[in-house]
Structures are given as structure tokens and as C-alpha cells.
Write a protein that holds these residues in place. Structure first.
Motif, PDB file in Angstrom:
ATOM      1  N   LYS A 379      -9.401   2.371  -5.502  1.00 46.56           N
ATOM      2  CA  LYS A 379      -8.166   3.152  -5.606  1.00 46.56           C
ATOM      3  C   LYS A 379      -7.499   3.284  -4.242  1.00 46.56           C
ATOM      4  N   MET A 380      -8.285   3.533  -3.214  1.00 50.10           N
ATOM      5  CA  MET A 380      -7.720   3.668  -1.867  1.00 50.10           C
ATOM      6  C   MET A 380      -7.104   2.354  -1.395  1.00 50.10           C
ATOM      7  N   ALA A 381      -7.769   1.238  -1.707  1.00 50.36           N
ATOM      8  CA  ALA A 381      -7.220  -0.069  -1.320  1.00 50.36           C
ATOM      9  C   ALA A 381      -5.913  -0.343  -2.052  1.00 50.36           C
ATOM     10  N   VAL A 382      -5.846  -0.013  -3.338  1.00 51.31           N
ATOM     11  CA  VAL A 382      -4.603  -0.185  -4.087  1.00 51.31           C
ATOM     12  C   VAL A 382      -3.517   0.723  -3.518  1.00 51.31           C
ATOM     13  N   GLY A 383      -3.893   1.929  -3.104  1.00 51.72           N
ATOM     14  CA  GLY A 383      -2.934   2.821  -2.465  1.00 51.72           C
ATOM     15  C   GLY A 383      -2.348   2.208  -1.208  1.00 51.72           C
ATOM     16  N   MET A 384      -3.170   1.557  -0.404  1.00 55.34           N
ATOM     17  CA  MET A 384      -2.672   0.870   0.793  1.00 55.34           C
ATOM     18  C   MET A 384      -1.689  -0.238   0.425  1.00 55.34           C
ATOM     19  N   ILE A 385      -2.024  -1.001  -0.617  1.00 51.86           N
ATOM     20  CA  ILE A 385      -1.135  -2.093  -1.041  1.00 51.86           C
ATOM     21  C   ILE A 385       0.209  -1.543  -1.512  1.00 51.86           C
ATOM     22  N   TYR A 615      10.360   5.480  -2.300  1.00 53.86           N
ATOM     23  CA  TYR A 615       9.732   6.801  -2.374  1.00 53.86           C
ATOM     24  C   TYR A 615       8.711   6.857  -3.507  1.00 53.86           C
ATOM     25  N   ALA A 616       9.052   6.250  -4.651  1.00 52.27           N
ATOM     26  CA  ALA A 616       8.110   6.244  -5.780  1.00 52.27           C
ATOM     27  C   ALA A 616       6.839   5.476  -5.414  1.00 52.27           C
ATOM     28  N   ALA A 620       3.109   7.195  -5.002  1.00 53.45           N
ATOM     29  CA  ALA A 620       1.985   6.698  -5.800  1.00 53.45           C
ATOM     30  C   ALA A 620       0.837   6.274  -4.882  1.00 53.45           C
ATOM     31  N   ALA A 621       1.179   5.648  -3.765  1.00 50.07           N
ATOM     32  CA  ALA A 621       0.148   5.265  -2.794  1.00 50.07           C
ATOM     33  C   ALA A 621      -0.562   6.493  -2.248  1.00 50.07           C
ATOM     34  N   PHE A 625      -4.476   7.248  -2.575  1.00 46.24           N
ATOM     35  CA  PHE A 625      -5.223   7.154  -1.323  1.00 46.24           C
ATOM     36  C   PHE A 625      -5.750   8.513  -0.864  1.00 46.24           C
ATOM     37  N   SER A 626      -4.870   9.487  -0.779  1.00 46.31           N
ATOM     38  CA  SER A 626      -5.239  10.753  -0.150  1.00 46.31           C
ATOM     39  C   SER A 626      -6.211  11.563  -1.004  1.00 46.31           C
TER      40      SER A 626
END
Length: 729
Positions: A379-385, A615-616, A620-621, A625-626
Motif C-alpha cells: 500500500k505504501m509503495a502504491v501511495g508513492m506511485i 489533488y485527488a 489518495a497517495a 502511505f501515511s
């Protein structure tokens, strides 16, 4: 703002949770019975704490929302300097919580720390508001007051950050754990409500209210300052109701001492004759208990994964700086509402409130039903992407804005427009081999050349010769220009002759999304023009040219004007965002006094709504991520180390802001290229983080339960419930 910022105060930062770490600490005194709310199990004192948090978050985010534009328009710093100082302030706000926690845990206790640092906070707001008063000194005074005020605000907001929510948790008895968990939900709501409302309101106070003839930054900073005063007063009102536990020692200091002792002890015993130990932290065994060493070992495994995290925050926190600056160059009229550029930041807290339940209740469950193992690290990696994609979209928007913007003159180039103010058409010819092909067509009366013409210079400054032909008159004139500037050549009829004047337009080409106007007065008497209640200017007689003035976007159907012997009104029409207008005041026999309107710079054409996708994506990231990052961290570290993880998490945010500061100050890239740079850097970091995550072996929760976890449930209760609620949110 990021999800953690809005949840930041909910963590009980830096509280000791192991008896072995502070072996001689006396037991905490029993909590005194507290007044309850309406016969429930909720202490009345938490009402004061929740109201305090709402006002404090309103104060912080409201002030921060207008900060970048204050630097740009009031202090007249360039965009890079404005961005650097903005992120330096943000970084300081995430370093100071460590100081605040140390003061609270080792010296003053939470209550006194909150009160004393809130006084510092209020003082910072007062100084910051004084620095926004145009009548108070010059730019040096404003700059000094602003920097001093921001430093005090950073100390205040960061210092109380780790104390307020934890102090609220201290008000509950251990048997009321469920009520305490619900309290943190209300606390979280207060944080979001404060940030959401203030981010929407303070830009309106800045842009829609005029004081001293310009945007009212003093009011935009003063109202958040007033809210901080209210926060302090409300918090102090509940003083007699609070349960105030004494300072209990600082676990962060214990961890740092343990690590330092292990390193120094290993260095002292580096001889080959001394047996090696299984782990480098085992060298602390001579001084520190085994349980603490085991906990620190587990902590270092998680902290290793924190190394790439600052780059994510570097992207996320640019919503208040680079993205706000981008919004100034866009058309903010949505038809039903006109946005201020700094109001776009309200999308972040709004979308966070929408996305958190959407991801938890819908998206993650759908992914799980598809049989995909969507672990926390994934999930964190997808957030970075997603953050990379957000900045790629921001770069595309920036490129489109640049395509619609007027071209900029380069080295040994100038831009020139010719305006014919005579009663009949005029033929203008440029003399010289380089530019003689320009201005071929005659210019009719009260018309200008269709666009700025690019003229090439042989040196940085040069004299240009013009041939003016009007009826039977032929006049040669000469004007000097300097490279990389815009000029307007005004040609007028003067009795039986014609003359010209060259006016430099440089200031008009850097309106930064503002609306600018200037006037040419063809009358034989001075004219005073009142553009608003606070903005008026005088234009000299006989073709006097005023300086550019910044005005609000909108309709100006009847602008009051005055000469020495009469009053009249001019219809300026609609003045759009980002445009610069020239108005020539004339007295026509048929139509009387009127203004000839010329658009020097075209209005911003790209709608601010095009920022919505970026912004969206970045919100979502942030949610992926957080929230997930903190949840994963807590699941992988022992309970005694959770406050240390909070400190490390805050430090990653601080370092991320420093990265933006360095890039903004030293990269020298155009804005779209800088967005691409950040996107690519985070993509590389995401790849590194994915490799680190692939090789990481998760630890089961039961494997980390040591004796210390079972010895002190009375100390750790607040922290456990707080963390659980954090993860659920």
C-alpha cells in the motif's frame, strides 16, 4: 497538509512505557475523581481540550494557508525564496515536537508545557500580524518581524503537538477505555474541522477584504492569532478539572543513550581478542536491561525502512507552496464561485475525510476479495506511485499554462507594441536592417499593433530609430531600450505635429495571476481615479502615464474619476485574472469622456479546476502511505517503542521539507521540470523502498510481547487505545 499532520496530536509521544527504562521512578499518584458530562463516563475536562485543539488547528492551518502568497506579494520575494522559507518553517514545526516532548516528560509535565508554549505561540502570532501591517516600517522590518513570528509559532505548535491529545487521554480512568477511544475520534474530528474551515476562510479574509489599499494579510494572520488566544483561554479555564500526572521521564532519551553506549562500548572493545557479539546493540548489555535492548533491536528494523520516506513528504507538502503558486496563474472563476489561489488547499482535508472510509470500506475489501495480498508495504509503495503521478499531472498542467502565457524576451531581445492615439491612421517604420520588416501595416486611430513585436538588439541596450508618417507630416524619432523588457510606443497628435513617447512595461509582465491596470490621460488636466475605497491614483495631464496598480478581479461599470472642475465615471468592464490592462482616457465630441481599453497581457485561460486531478491523486497517495505507514510501524515495533516511532516519523516529515528547500533554492529548473524531477526521484525511491520491503520479514505481534509489556498496564493503557484508534482511522 498530510494525514499525519491532521492526526499528529493524537499520539502519546515520548512517554516511558517500561519499568526497566526508568527503574527508580515512583508510582504515579491515583487519578482524582473528575466531573462527568451529563452523567456519562466522559470527563468534563475533555470538552476544554477538544475546543482547544479545534482553535489551535484553525490557527495553524489558517495562518499557513496564506503564507506563500504573503511572501510573494507582500514581502516581494521571488517564488523560489518564498517556497524555501515556507518549507523551512514547515520543517521547523516537525523538529520542535521532540523538544516539546522532552520538556513535558522530563521537566514541566504536559499541562504546564501546553500553557507556557501556547503563550509563545500567541506571541508569535502577534509579531507575525504586526509584520503584515504596511504602515509599520519598511520591508526590512516586515521581514524581521515575520521570521521572528514564524520561529515562535513553530516552537509553539511543535512544542504542544505531542502533549495535547495525550493529556486528554490522561483524563480517563483505566476502566473507561472505550470512552477514551471515542474521545480520540472526536479529537480527530476537531483537528480536521479546524484545518478544513480555516483553509477555506483565511484566504477569503486575505483576498476579499482590502486594507491599506491591498490584500489584508494583517487580518488573515490576526484572525488565526485570535483563535490561538481563545484556545489558550479555553484550555486554562479547565485547569481545576484536569488530572495532571507528573513528568515520567523520556523514552527517546533512553533509546538514544542505549544506542550511543552500544556504539561507544563497541569502539572501546574493538580489539580482536574480545569475543564478538551477535548484534551490535548487545554491546549495551553492561549498562541497560535486556528487554530494552531487545525493544531497540526491533525498533531499528523499522527505522531502516524509514530512510526513503522523506522523499514522499517532499512531494506531499508542496500543496501549500508550488501548487499554490501554480494556482495564481490559472483562471479561478468556476462560474458559481470565484476561488482564491490558496483556497485550493481545502481539497486536501476534504478529500481525506472522503477517501479514508472509501479506501477502508470499499477499495481494500474489493482488492482482498480478488485474492490479492495487499500488504501494508505494498500500500505504501502504491501511495508513492500515486504521488509520482500527481506530480506528473502537475507538470502537464504547468506546461499547458506556459503555452498559454505570453512569451518572454530573451537575451538581446525586447518586445514592442505601438499605440496610435492620433485622430487618423499612422504609418510607423523601423529604421535599420535587422527590424525593418516589422510594422509594415498602417495603424488606425486608437488602435494598437495586433501583438507585441520582437526586436533584436546588437548589445544589451540600444537606440532605435522610427519614421512616423501622418498625413503630410514626416517625423524621425529615437528611443533607447534595454534587453529583456517590454515597451509601449505611444504616438500622439500635438497640434500641427506628431510626437512619440516610449514607456517601459516590465512591471506589467509579472502580475503573477493578479489583475493590473494603468491609465493614459489625454486630457489637458490631471485626473484622479478611485478604483476602490482604498485604491486611487492620479494621472498627469497631456498624456501622463500612470504606474500599474493591482486590483481585484471583477466588473467595474462605473469607476469614479475627478478633475479640478468636474466629476465623471468610466466603464472599465470586466477585469479578468492574470490580465494587465491599459486604459486611455479620451474626450470624444460624440461620446464624451470615455476609456479606450487595451489588454496588454491576456487573461489566464486555464481553469483552476484542472488542479483537481493532481489533488485527488496526492490525497489518495497520502491515505495509502501515511495511515498505512503508521499502522505498519506500530505493528512491527514493541509497545515501549511506539513513542520513538512517532519521533522518527515526525523527523521524516521535517527532512522531506528540507529536500524541497534545497531543490527550490539550488536546482535552477523551470517549474514543470522541477515537478518532473520530484516525480522521478520519488519513483527511484519507491523502487528502493520496494526492494527493502521485499526483503523485510514481518514480525508477528505476539513475538514482540516481552515481560515489560505485561508489567505495566496502568502506564500503557492510554497509548494502546490511542494507537488502536489511529490505525482504525
Amino acid at each position: 497538509m498530510n494525514t499525519f499532520q491532521k492526526n499528529e496530536s493524537k499520539e502519546t509521544l515520548f512517554s516511558p512505557v517500561s519499568i526497566e527504562e526508568v527503574p527508580h521512578r515512583p508510582p504515579s499518584p491515583p487519578k482524582k475523581p473528575s466531573t462527568k458530562i451529563c452523567g456519562s463516563n466522559y470527563p468534563l475536562s475533555i470538552a476544554f481540550i477538544v475546543v482547544n485543539e479545534f482553535c489551535e488547528r484553525f490557527s495553524y492551518y489558517g495562518m499557513k494557508a496564506v503564507l506563500t502568497l504573503y511572501f510573494l506579494y507582500f514581502l516581494h520575494w521571488n517564488e523560489d525564496t518564498s517556497t524555501s522559507i515556507y518549507h523551512a518553517f514547515s520543517s521547523l514545526c516537525y523538529f520542535t515536537p521532540i523538544l516539546g516532548a522532552a520538556i513535558a516528560d522530563s521537566w514541566l509535565g504536559k499541562f504546564k508545557t501546553i500553557v507556557y508554549l501556547s503563550l509563545v505561540y500567541v506571541l508569535g502570532h502577534v509579531i507575525k500580524s504586526l509584520g503584515a501591517l504596511p504602515i509599520l516600517g519598511g520591508q526590512v522590518v516586515h521581514t524581521v518581524l515575520s521570521l521572528v513570528g514564524l520561529s515562535l509559532i513553530a516552537l509553539g505548535t511543535g512544542g504542544i503537538k505531542p502533549c495535547v491529545a495525550a493529556f486528554g487521554g490522561d483524563q480517563f480512568e483505566e476502566k473507561h477505555a472505550e470512552e477514551r477511544s471515542r474521545y480520540f475520534s472526536v479529537f480527530y474530528l476537531a483537528i480536521n474541522a479546524g484545518s478544513l474551515i480555516s483553509t477555506f476562510i483565511t484566504p477569503m479574509l486575505r483576498g476579499d477584504v482590502q486594507c491599506f489599499g491591498e490584500d489584508c494579510y494583517a487580518l488573515a494572520f490576526g484572525v488565526p492569532g485570535l483563535l490561538m488566544v481563545i484556545a489558550l483561554v479555553v484550555f486554562a479555564m479547565g485547569s481545576k478539572m484536569y488530572n495532571k500526572p507528573p513528568p515520567e521521564g523520556n523514552i527517546v532519551a533512553q533509546v538514544l543513550k542505549c544506542i550511543w553506549f552500544a556504539i561507544s562500548n563497541r569502539f572501546k572493545n574493538r580489539s580482536g581478542d574480545i569475543p564478538k557479539r551477535q548484534h551490535w546493540l548487545d554491546w549495551a548489555a553492561e549498562k541497560y536491561p535486556k528487554q530494552l535492548i531487545m525493544d531497540v533491536k526491533a525498533l531499528t528494523r523499522v527505522l531502516f525502512l524509514y530512510i526513503p520516506l522523506p522523499m514522499f513528504w517532499a512531494l506531499l507538502d508542496q500543496q501549500g507552496s508550488r501548487w499554490t503558486l501554480q494556482a495564481t496563474r490559472m483562471n479561478r472563476n468556476l462560474g458559481f464561485f470565484v476561488l482564491q489561489p490558496d483556497q485550493m488547499q481545502v481539497l486536501n482535508p476534504l478529500l481525506v475525510l472522503i477517501f479514508i472510509p472509501l479506501f477502508d470500506l470499499v477499495i481494500y475489501r474489493l482488492v482482498s476479495k480478488c485474492g490479492i495480498n495487499f500488504s501494508s508495504l505494498r500500500k505504501m509503495a502504491v501511495g508513492m506511485i500515486l504521488a509520482c503521478l500527481a506530480f506528473a499531472v502537475a507538470a502537464a498542467v504547468e506546461i499547458k499554462i506556459n503555452e498559454m502565457a505570453p512569451a518572454q524576451p530573451g537575451s538581446q531581445e525586447v518586445f514592442l507594441q505601438v499605440l496610435n492615439l492620433a485622430d487618423d491612421e499612422m504609418k510607423v517604420t523601423m529604421l535599420g536592417n535587422e527590424n525593418n520588416s516589422l510594422l509594415i501595416e498602417s495603424i488606425k486611430s486608437f488602435q494598437k499593433t495586433p501583438h507585441y513585436s520582437k526586436l533584436y538588439l546588437k548589445t544589451k541596450s540600444q537606440d532605435f530609430h522610427f519614421h512616423l508618417k501622418y498625413h503630410n507630416l514626416s517625423v524621425y524619432t529615437e528611443h533607447s531600450v534595454q534587453e529583456q523588457n517590454w515597451y509601449s510606443l505611444f504616438i500622439r497628435e500635438d497640434g500641427n505635429s506628431i510626437s512619440s513617447m516610449m514607456v517601459k512595461d516590465t512591471e506589467s509582465k509579472t502580475t503573477n495571476g493578479m489583475t493590473a491596470v494603468r491609465f493614459v490621460n489625454t486630457l489637458h488636466k490631471d485626473v484622479n481615479i478611485s478604483l476602490s475605497t482604498d485604491i486611487s491614483l492620479n494621472v498627469g495631464e497631456d498624456y501622463g502615464v500612470s504606474a500599474y496598480r493591482i486590483v481585484q478581479r471583477g466588473e467595474y461599470p462605473a469607476v469614479h474619476c475627478r478633475t479640478e472642475d468636474e466629476n465623471f465615471s468610466l466603464n472599465l468592464g470586466l477585469l479578468e485574472f492574470g490580465a494587465a490592462y491599459l486604459f486611455v482616457i479620451t474626450n470624444s465630441t460624440n461620446q464624451g469622456l470615455q476609456a479606450w481599453k487595451i489588454e496588454d497581457i491576456p487573461a489566464n485561460k486555464m481553469s483552476i479546476a484542472w488542479q483537481l486531478p493532481q489533488y485527488a491523486l496526492v490525497t489518495a497517495a497520502e491515505v495509502m502511505f501515511s495511515v498505512t505507514g503508521l499502522e505498519f510501524s506500530y505493528s512491527q515495533a514493541p509497545s515501549s517503542m511506539k513513542s520513538v516511532l512517532q519521533a522518527a516519523w515526525l523527523l521524516t516529515v521535517a527532512v522531506g521539507n528540507i529536500i524541497v528547500l534545497v531543490v527550490a533554492q539550488f536546482s535552477g529548473l523551470v517549474q514543470w521540470a522541477e515537478f518532473i524531477l520530484f516525480s522521478c526521484l520519488l519513483l527511484v525511491v519507491c523502487l528502493i523502498f520496494s526492494i527493502m520491503g521485499y526483503n523485510y520479514v514481518p514480525v508477528k505481534t505476539e513475538d514482540m510481547q516481552g515481560p515489560a509489556d505485561k508489567q505495566i498496564p496502568h502506564i500503557q493503557g492510554n497509548m494502546i487505545n490511542l494507537e488502536t484508534k489511529k490505525t482504525m482511522l
